[in-house]
Scaffold this motif. Structure first.
Motif, PDB file in Angstrom:
ATOM      1  N   GLN A 151      13.883  -1.705  -9.046  1.00 37.22           N
ATOM      2  CA  GLN A 151      13.259  -2.981  -9.403  1.00 37.22           C
ATOM      3  C   GLN A 151      12.111  -2.782 -10.384  1.00 37.22           C
ATOM      4  N   LEU A 152      11.295  -1.785 -10.141  1.00 38.21           N
ATOM      5  CA  LEU A 152      10.179  -1.508 -11.052  1.00 38.21           C
ATOM      6  C   LEU A 152      10.686  -1.090 -12.424  1.00 38.21           C
ATOM      7  N   GLY A 153      11.802  -0.392 -12.454  1.00 40.96           N
ATOM      8  CA  GLY A 153      12.418  -0.042 -13.730  1.00 40.96           C
ATOM      9  C   GLY A 153      12.916  -1.274 -14.458  1.00 40.96           C
ATOM     10  N   GLU A 154      13.559  -2.188 -13.729  1.00 43.53           N
ATOM     11  CA  GLU A 154      14.052  -3.424 -14.336  1.00 43.53           C
ATOM     12  C   GLU A 154      12.911  -4.269 -14.894  1.00 43.53           C
ATOM     13  N   LEU A 155      11.776  -4.236 -14.209  1.00 48.58           N
ATOM     14  CA  LEU A 155      10.599  -4.981 -14.671  1.00 48.58           C
ATOM     15  C   LEU A 155       9.866  -4.263 -15.799  1.00 48.58           C
ATOM     16  N   GLN A 156      10.326  -3.072 -16.135  1.00 46.46           N
ATOM     17  CA  GLN A 156       9.722  -2.224 -17.155  1.00 46.46           C
ATOM     18  C   GLN A 156       8.321  -1.760 -16.756  1.00 46.46           C
ATOM     19  N   ALA A 157       8.121  -1.601 -15.444  1.00 48.24           N
ATOM     20  CA  ALA A 157       6.861  -1.072 -14.938  1.00 48.24           C
ATOM     21  C   ALA A 157       6.933   0.444 -14.799  1.00 48.24           C
ATOM     22  N   LEU A 158       8.159   0.979 -14.710  1.00 47.39           N
ATOM     23  CA  LEU A 158       8.389   2.426 -14.674  1.00 47.39           C
ATOM     24  C   LEU A 158       9.313   2.793 -15.821  1.00 47.39           C
ATOM     25  N   PRO A 204       2.579   1.155 -19.577  1.00 50.90           N
ATOM     26  CA  PRO A 204       1.333   0.379 -19.688  1.00 50.90           C
ATOM     27  C   PRO A 204       1.401  -0.909 -18.855  1.00 50.90           C
ATOM     28  N   LEU A 205       2.544  -1.576 -18.882  1.00 51.90           N
ATOM     29  CA  LEU A 205       2.703  -2.780 -18.042  1.00 51.90           C
ATOM     30  C   LEU A 205       2.556  -2.415 -16.573  1.00 51.90           C
ATOM     31  N   GLY A 206       3.173  -1.318 -16.160  1.00 52.38           N
ATOM     32  CA  GLY A 206       3.085  -0.875 -14.770  1.00 52.38           C
ATOM     33  C   GLY A 206       1.661  -0.582 -14.337  1.00 52.38           C
ATOM     34  N   HIS A 243      -1.032  -2.055 -15.486  1.00 59.27           N
ATOM     35  CA  HIS A 243      -1.689  -3.359 -15.274  1.00 59.27           C
ATOM     36  C   HIS A 243      -1.216  -3.988 -13.968  1.00 59.27           C
ATOM     37  N   LEU A 244       0.084  -3.928 -13.721  1.00 61.65           N
ATOM     38  CA  LEU A 244       0.617  -4.517 -12.490  1.00 61.65           C
ATOM     39  C   LEU A 244       0.043  -3.834 -11.255  1.00 61.65           C
ATOM     40  N   ALA A 245      -0.207  -2.543 -11.347  1.00 62.99           N
ATOM     41  CA  ALA A 245      -0.741  -1.795 -10.202  1.00 62.99           C
ATOM     42  C   ALA A 245      -2.142  -2.253  -9.816  1.00 62.99           C
ATOM     43  N   THR A 246      -2.850  -2.894 -10.720  1.00 60.39           N
ATOM     44  CA  THR A 246      -4.215  -3.350 -10.417  1.00 60.39           C
ATOM     45  C   THR A 246      -4.242  -4.744  -9.802  1.00 60.39           C
ATOM     46  N   LEU A 247      -3.117  -5.438  -9.819  1.00 66.08           N
ATOM     47  CA  LEU A 247      -3.088  -6.820  -9.334  1.00 66.08           C
ATOM     48  C   LEU A 247      -2.663  -6.875  -7.867  1.00 66.08           C
ATOM     49  N   PRO A 248      -3.373  -7.659  -7.068  1.00 66.05           N
ATOM     50  CA  PRO A 248      -3.038  -7.741  -5.635  1.00 66.05           C
ATOM     51  C   PRO A 248      -1.956  -8.782  -5.342  1.00 66.05           C
ATOM     52  N   VAL A 249      -0.915  -8.785  -6.156  1.00 67.16           N
ATOM     53  CA  VAL A 249       0.175  -9.742  -5.972  1.00 67.16           C
ATOM     54  C   VAL A 249       1.509  -9.018  -6.134  1.00 67.16           C
ATOM     55  N   ASP A 250       2.578  -9.675  -5.739  1.00 66.65           N
ATOM     56  CA  ASP A 250       3.921  -9.153  -5.949  1.00 66.65           C
ATOM     57  C   ASP A 250       4.104  -8.851  -7.433  1.00 66.65           C
ATOM     58  N   VAL A 251       4.849  -7.791  -7.756  1.00 68.94           N
ATOM     59  CA  VAL A 251       4.975  -7.376  -9.149  1.00 68.94           C
ATOM     60  C   VAL A 251       5.638  -8.442 -10.021  1.00 68.94           C
TER      61      VAL A 251
END
Length: 132
Positions: free
Chosen positions: A25-32, A40-42, A44-52
C-alpha cells in the motif's frame, strides 16, 4: 529498506501478511520506493498523525490550495457518517444525502456540502439542529 525482517524481531511482531500488505500500500501511494526506502512524500506522511491516505489528500490539498474543504472531508472521514437513516424516514434521508451529492455523485462532496450547509445555518443565526 528491510521492513519485514526488522518488524519480525519485535516482541509482538505483526502478521507477515499484514506487513506485506502495508508495504504494498505504501508503495502504491508512492511513500516507499522499490528498495522500501521512504520517498520525500513518505517522509512527509510519516510526520502526520493521520492515515496515510488522508495524509496524502491533505498534502496535495495544500499544494493545490484547497486545504479547507479537504480538512472538512478528512475530519468527516474520521467519524461515523453524519447521514443517519432512521427506519421511518429512510427515503427522506437518502434523498437529502443524494441532494448534497448532486450531480457529482460523490460521498466526499456530499459530506463537504452538508458541512457547508450546517456552517451557513449556524452563521445565519439558526441553530445547527434546525439544519439537521
Amino acid at each position: 529498506g528491510e521492513i519485514e525482517p526488522f518488524l519480525a524481531k519485535a516482541l509482538e511482531p505483526p502478521r507477515e501478511e499484514a506487513v506485506k500488505e502495508a508495504v504494498a500500500q505504501l508503495g502504491e501511494l508512492q511513500a516507499l520506493d522499490t528498495k522500501q526506502l521512504l520517498t520525500p512524500l513518505g517522509r512527509h506522511l510519516a510526520t502526520l498523525p493521520v492515515d496515510v491516505h488522508i495524509g496524502k489528500m491533505l498534502l496535495f490539498a495544500c499544494m493545490l490550495r484547497c486545504l479547507q474543504p479537504a480538512l472538512v472531508i478528512a475530519a468527516a472521514l474520521s467519524l461515523h457518517s453524519p447521514f443517519v437513516e432512521p427506519y421511518d424516514k429512510r427515503d427522506a434521508a437518502r434523498a437529502a444525502r443524494k441532494g448534497f451529492a448532486a450531480e457529482l455523485r460523490s460521498d466526499h462532496f456530499a459530506l463537504l456540502r452538508a458541512y457547508q450547509g450546517y456552517a451557513h445555518a449556524r452563521r445565519s443565526g439558526g441553530g445547527g439542529r434546525d439544519f439537521c
